[in-house]
Design a protein around this motif. Structure first.
Motif: not given
Length: 156
Positions: A137-152
């Motif tokens: 799926q070349e047009a898609w990029t996985v995004q992730r929020v975890d750790g302190d960024a998730l809390v914020r």
């Protein structure tokens, strides 16, 4: 042979997860424990499922998966979180057998799709997946929020 995992397989699954993390160049990233995996796979509200690949020598691989949902298709899908085959068993069809088994589960469960992610540097895996009919799926990029960024992000 591919079979559904049981609670007795949790130590093996965790060992495979750690071996996979080392292969993926993140040997210290695994935070999971046996009790966490036991609850996630076999607790009151399982979050995922796993299957074990076995030969006469014992467990040689596993796949851990869960259902996602496509609003466009209006149906659930099967998402492969982890696939691992021990180095000794690679090249013997174990990975393909695991993927075929999960594809069959997806069909049996009425899933619209079966999907997973692969590290962009893992060219051998990408070639293997393409040979089985997977399409990137070349047009898609996985995004992730975890750790302190998730809390914020949650404002906490």
């Amino acid at each position: 042979m591919i079979r559904s995992a049981t609670p007795a397989d949790v130590p093996t699954i965790l060992r495979f997860v750690r071996e996979l993390a080392a292969f993926e160049r993140e040997p210290d990233a695994v935070e999971a424990t046996e009790p966490m995996l036991a609850d996630a796979l076999f607790g009151a509200q399982p979050a995922a499922e796993a299957v074990i690949a076995e030969t006469a020598e014992g467990a040689v691989g596993f796949a851990l998966f869960f259902h996602n949902f496509s609003t466009w298709k209006g149906r659930r899908g099967l998402y492969l979180e982890d696939l691992y085959v021990t180095p000794e068993a690679r090249g013997q069809g174990v990975g393909a057998a695991l993927l075929r088994h999960l594809a069959g589960l997806a069909l049996d469960r009425g899933c619209a799709r079966f999907e997973w992610s692969v590290l962009d540097w893992n060219e051998g895996a990408i070639r293997f997946y393409r040979a089985l009919g997977a399409v990137g799926q070349e047009a898609w990029t996985v995004q992730r929020v975890d750790g302190d960024a998730l809390v914020r992000l949650a404002g906490r």
